[in-house]
Write a protein that holds these residues in place. Sequence first.
Motif, PDB file in Angstrom:
ATOM      1  N   TYR A   4       0.848  -1.179   0.000  1.00 18.86           N
ATOM      2  CA  TYR A   4       0.000   0.000   0.000  1.00 18.86           C
ATOM      3  C   TYR A   4       0.890   1.237   0.000  1.00 18.86           C
ATOM      4  CZ  TYR A   4      -4.120  -2.800   1.325  1.00 18.86           C
ATOM      5  OH  TYR A   4      -5.147  -3.706   1.357  1.00 18.86           O
ATOM      6  N   PRO A  10      -2.421  10.781  -7.860  1.00 18.18           N
ATOM      7  CA  PRO A  10      -2.091   9.537  -8.561  1.00 18.18           C
ATOM      8  C   PRO A  10      -1.168   9.755  -9.756  1.00 18.18           C
ATOM      9  CG  PRO A  10      -4.403  10.130  -8.883  1.00 18.18           C
ATOM     10  CD  PRO A  10      -3.877  11.023  -7.826  1.00 18.18           C
ATOM     11  N   ARG A  14       2.291   7.797 -10.321  1.00 19.92           N
ATOM     12  CA  ARG A  14       2.447   7.018 -11.546  1.00 19.92           C
ATOM     13  C   ARG A  14       3.687   7.460 -12.330  1.00 19.92           C
ATOM     14  NH1 ARG A  14      -2.326   6.350 -16.139  1.00 19.92           N
ATOM     15  NH2 ARG A  14      -1.069   5.211 -17.670  1.00 19.92           N
ATOM     16  N   GLY A  48      -2.842   3.089 -14.676  1.00 24.83           N
ATOM     17  CA  GLY A  48      -3.828   3.492 -13.685  1.00 24.83           C
ATOM     18  C   GLY A  48      -4.294   2.325 -12.840  1.00 24.83           C
ATOM     19  N   ALA A  49      -4.406   1.143 -13.462  1.00 24.12           N
ATOM     20  CA  ALA A  49      -4.803  -0.054 -12.708  1.00 24.12           C
ATOM     21  C   ALA A  49      -3.737  -0.440 -11.691  1.00 24.12           C
ATOM     22  CB  ALA A  49      -5.063  -1.211 -13.671  1.00 24.12           C
ATOM     23  N   ASP A  50      -2.459  -0.282 -12.039  1.00 22.84           N
ATOM     24  CA  ASP A  50      -1.377  -0.571 -11.091  1.00 22.84           C
ATOM     25  C   ASP A  50      -1.472   0.343  -9.876  1.00 22.84           C
ATOM     26  OD1 ASP A  50      -0.112  -2.536 -12.705  1.00 22.84           O
ATOM     27  OD2 ASP A  50       0.872  -0.956 -13.873  1.00 22.84           O
ATOM     28  N   LYS A  52      -4.123   1.899  -8.763  1.00 22.15           N
ATOM     29  CA  LYS A  52      -5.321   1.527  -7.997  1.00 22.15           C
ATOM     30  C   LYS A  52      -5.038   0.327  -7.105  1.00 22.15           C
ATOM     31  CE  LYS A  52     -10.220   0.383  -8.516  1.00 22.15           C
ATOM     32  NZ  LYS A  52     -11.338   0.177  -9.480  1.00 22.15           N
ATOM     33  N   ALA A  53      -4.231  -0.623  -7.603  1.00 21.87           N
ATOM     34  CA  ALA A  53      -3.949  -1.848  -6.850  1.00 21.87           C
ATOM     35  C   ALA A  53      -3.141  -1.585  -5.589  1.00 21.87           C
ATOM     36  CB  ALA A  53      -3.210  -2.844  -7.734  1.00 21.87           C
ATOM     37  N   THR A  55      -3.361   1.320  -3.847  1.00 22.18           N
ATOM     38  CA  THR A  55      -4.028   2.371  -3.085  1.00 22.18           C
ATOM     39  C   THR A  55      -4.423   1.853  -1.711  1.00 22.18           C
ATOM     40  OG1 THR A  55      -4.881   3.380  -5.104  1.00 22.18           O
ATOM     41  CG2 THR A  55      -5.970   3.973  -3.034  1.00 22.18           C
TER      42      THR A  55
END
Length: 239
Positions: A4, A10, A14, A48-50, A52-53, A55
């Motif tokens: 986390y 973000p 990123r 973006g998915a990375d 989110k994972a 977060t």
Amino acid sequence: MPLYIAYSDPAALRARCEVAGVRIAREHDAGHEPGAIVPAGRWRPATGADIKAVTAPVSPLDSTLVEIVRPLFGEGTALEDLARPMGDPDAVYLGQAQAKPGMITTTDNHENGRLLGLHLDNWDKLTYGDKHTARRRLCLNLGPGTRYIILGAIDAQHVSRAVHRMDYALRYPHTDDFRVYVADGRPLPVFRIRLAPGEGYVAPTEYLLHDGSSEGEDEPSAAAFWLGHWPRGALPSLV
């Protein structure tokens, strides 16, 4: 709990993150000891998915959280005293480590002179049930070059349960557990986060697979390290 990372922007996180898988090093593999875990293949930009994972939930345990920070020096503050205002009077200054340019990972195994690869720290020597409560590590990149922190996305308790199904609760999670986990063919994503001189991280390095890196960089870098129980936000965030 998995990796986390605390952030409020973000896009900023990123911009400094890349993602890869891992593999097991072979004999004489870039100076690593046989069995070491190293990044595999090319690093790709984080999606973006990375982000989110990784977060954090609304109320994460501070002891399991990664923060990307800029430590602040007061006028005349000695380096070893930098962590003093962060909220843990028992915080420990561990000293410095040097990294030559182009190192895939940076930590030596002093017993054999080979690179250890991605690993768990074990300063607090905690069992499975308490592993998530260990002190976090503060790192400051002293430069002159850019360096990276590599962090595994799967935590030590998860790996211990997978490798020691019958008696994981009695175990002391260890780097060797991760090596068995990866050698068995299980995927383990890793994140590489860029740290310019003057930047650093606070991370649960007894809970997450990790190591420094200077891969792709032309200049050496030094890093200073501390251990402590610090609340989230003890230092200004870069992301």
